[in-house]
Design a protein around this motif. Structure first.
Motif, PDB file in Angstrom:
ATOM      1  N   MET A   1       0.842  -1.179   0.000  1.00  0.00           N
ATOM      2  CA  MET A   1       0.000   0.000   0.000  1.00  0.00           C
ATOM      3  C   MET A   1       0.883   1.238   0.000  1.00  0.00           C
ATOM      4  N   ARG A   2       0.550   2.180  -0.865  1.00  0.00           N
ATOM      5  CA  ARG A   2       1.376   3.382  -0.915  1.00  0.00           C
ATOM      6  C   ARG A   2       1.035   4.311   0.232  1.00  0.00           C
ATOM      7  N   ARG A   3       1.983   5.093   0.607  1.00  0.00           N
ATOM      8  CA  ARG A   3       1.830   5.995   1.732  1.00  0.00           C
ATOM      9  C   ARG A   3       0.835   7.104   1.413  1.00  0.00           C
ATOM     10  N   LEU A   4       0.012   7.433   2.383  1.00  0.00           N
ATOM     11  CA  LEU A   4      -0.998   8.459   2.218  1.00  0.00           C
ATOM     12  C   LEU A   4      -0.361   9.832   2.252  1.00  0.00           C
ATOM     13  N   LYS A   5      -0.698  10.639   1.265  1.00  0.00           N
ATOM     14  CA  LYS A   5      -0.223  12.019   1.269  1.00  0.00           C
ATOM     15  C   LYS A   5      -1.130  12.840   2.169  1.00  0.00           C
ATOM     16  N   ALA A   6      -0.877  14.115   2.254  1.00  0.00           N
ATOM     17  CA  ALA A   6      -1.632  14.992   3.149  1.00  0.00           C
ATOM     18  C   ALA A   6      -3.133  14.886   2.908  1.00  0.00           C
ATOM     19  N   PHE A   7      -3.880  15.070   3.982  1.00  0.00           N
ATOM     20  CA  PHE A   7      -5.327  15.020   3.901  1.00  0.00           C
ATOM     21  C   PHE A   7      -5.900  16.140   4.755  1.00  0.00           C
ATOM     22  N   THR A   8      -7.191  16.319   4.684  1.00  0.00           N
ATOM     23  CA  THR A   8      -7.874  17.283   5.530  1.00  0.00           C
ATOM     24  C   THR A   8      -9.102  16.611   6.125  1.00  0.00           C
ATOM     25  N   LEU A   9      -9.670  17.229   7.138  1.00  0.00           N
ATOM     26  CA  LEU A   9     -10.880  16.691   7.753  1.00  0.00           C
ATOM     27  C   LEU A   9     -12.069  17.535   7.313  1.00  0.00           C
ATOM     28  N   ALA A  10     -13.171  16.861   6.991  1.00  0.00           N
ATOM     29  CA  ALA A  10     -14.383  17.525   6.535  1.00  0.00           C
ATOM     30  C   ALA A  10     -15.544  17.133   7.435  1.00  0.00           C
ATOM     31  N   THR A  11     -16.489  18.018   7.576  1.00  0.00           N
ATOM     32  CA  THR A  11     -17.690  17.753   8.356  1.00  0.00           C
ATOM     33  C   THR A  11     -18.735  17.089   7.470  1.00  0.00           C
ATOM     34  N   LEU A  12     -19.269  15.966   7.923  1.00  0.00           N
ATOM     35  CA  LEU A  12     -20.324  15.290   7.178  1.00  0.00           C
ATOM     36  C   LEU A  12     -21.598  16.118   7.270  1.00  0.00           C
TER      37      LEU A  12
ATOM     38  N   SER B   1      -9.195  13.620   0.790  1.00  0.00           N
ATOM     39  CA  SER B   1      -7.977  14.056   0.109  1.00  0.00           C
ATOM     40  C   SER B   1      -7.939  15.587   0.044  1.00  0.00           C
ATOM     41  N   ARG B   2      -6.748  16.141  -0.057  1.00  0.00           N
ATOM     42  CA  ARG B   2      -6.599  17.596  -0.110  1.00  0.00           C
ATOM     43  C   ARG B   2      -7.344  18.203  -1.294  1.00  0.00           C
ATOM     44  N   ASP B   3      -7.459  17.449  -2.388  1.00  0.00           N
ATOM     45  CA  ASP B   3      -8.192  17.976  -3.543  1.00  0.00           C
ATOM     46  C   ASP B   3      -9.697  17.797  -3.394  1.00  0.00           C
ATOM     47  N   ARG B   4     -10.136  17.237  -2.246  1.00  0.00           N
ATOM     48  CA  ARG B   4     -11.533  17.076  -1.883  1.00  0.00           C
ATOM     49  C   ARG B   4     -12.318  16.213  -2.875  1.00  0.00           C
ATOM     50  N   CYS B   5     -11.649  15.205  -3.421  1.00  0.00           N
ATOM     51  CA  CYS B   5     -12.265  14.321  -4.422  1.00  0.00           C
ATOM     52  C   CYS B   5     -12.569  12.927  -3.905  1.00  0.00           C
ATOM     53  N   GLN B   6     -11.967  12.518  -2.785  1.00  0.00           N
ATOM     54  CA  GLN B   6     -12.216  11.161  -2.309  1.00  0.00           C
ATOM     55  C   GLN B   6     -12.092  11.048  -0.803  1.00  0.00           C
ATOM     56  N   LEU B   7     -12.879  10.122  -0.265  1.00  0.00           N
ATOM     57  CA  LEU B   7     -12.768   9.778   1.153  1.00  0.00           C
ATOM     58  C   LEU B   7     -11.533   8.924   1.357  1.00  0.00           C
ATOM     59  N   LEU B   8     -10.964   8.994   2.533  1.00  0.00           N
ATOM     60  CA  LEU B   8      -9.764   8.219   2.844  1.00  0.00           C
ATOM     61  C   LEU B   8     -10.009   7.275   4.014  1.00  0.00           C
ATOM     62  N   LEU B   9     -11.230   6.820   4.167  1.00  0.00           N
ATOM     63  CA  LEU B   9     -11.574   5.935   5.282  1.00  0.00           C
ATOM     64  C   LEU B   9     -10.788   4.646   5.279  1.00  0.00           C
TER      65      LEU B   9
ATOM     66  N   HIS C   1     -23.124   9.353  -2.992  1.00  0.00           N
ATOM     67  CA  HIS C   1     -22.106  10.317  -2.575  1.00  0.00           C
ATOM     68  C   HIS C   1     -22.425  10.861  -1.185  1.00  0.00           C
ATOM     69  N   VAL C   2     -21.449  11.543  -0.627  1.00  0.00           N
ATOM     70  CA  VAL C   2     -21.614  12.210   0.655  1.00  0.00           C
ATOM     71  C   VAL C   2     -21.306  13.692   0.432  1.00  0.00           C
ATOM     72  N   THR C   3     -22.093  14.549   1.060  1.00  0.00           N
ATOM     73  CA  THR C   3     -21.836  15.982   1.002  1.00  0.00           C
ATOM     74  C   THR C   3     -21.128  16.372   2.288  1.00  0.00           C
ATOM     75  N   VAL C   4     -19.976  17.023   2.136  1.00  0.00           N
ATOM     76  CA  VAL C   4     -19.169  17.432   3.284  1.00  0.00           C
ATOM     77  C   VAL C   4     -18.898  18.926   3.204  1.00  0.00           C
ATOM     78  N   MET C   5     -18.430  19.481   4.326  1.00  0.00           N
ATOM     79  CA  MET C   5     -18.065  20.887   4.351  1.00  0.00           C
ATOM     80  C   MET C   5     -16.625  21.036   4.824  1.00  0.00           C
ATOM     81  N   VAL C   6     -15.871  21.858   4.095  1.00  0.00           N
ATOM     82  CA  VAL C   6     -14.508  22.211   4.464  1.00  0.00           C
ATOM     83  C   VAL C   6     -14.401  23.721   4.325  1.00  0.00           C
TER      84      VAL C   6
END
Length: 92
Positions: A1-12, A55-63, A19-24
């Protein structure tokens, strides 16, 4: 598994079948979901506040990468420490 790059936290905000709608930072994003992610989020959505790693580009969940990447654990610990500081609670 490749190492995870930077991420951010979003509010569900809202859970939908595909899909899920989140807020950042006061901006809304729709992120596609797998069936497994949808099932997990159905359980979590009952909580008053759910923060999701995305993801930082806000395109995918990283669960799926949370438990396996040491960088994620470090960033989550930093986030928790910041949330406990007096500076962050003043701004809330």
């Amino acid at each position: 598994m490749r190492r995870l790059k930077a991420f951010t936290l979003a509010t569900l905000l809202e859970l939908h079948p595909t899909h899920v709608t989140v807020m950042v930072h006061r901006a809304r994003y729709d992120i596609p979901l797998s069936q497994e992610e949808h099932t997990l989020l159905q359980l979590l959505q009952e909580e008053p506040l759910v923060l999701l790693p995305i993801s930082r580009d806000r395109c995918q969940l990283l669960l799926d990468r949370l438990a396996t990447d040491p960088m994620v654990l470090e960033e989550l610990n930093d986030f928790e420490d910041a949330a406990d500081s007096s500076v962050s609670s003043e701004g809330a």
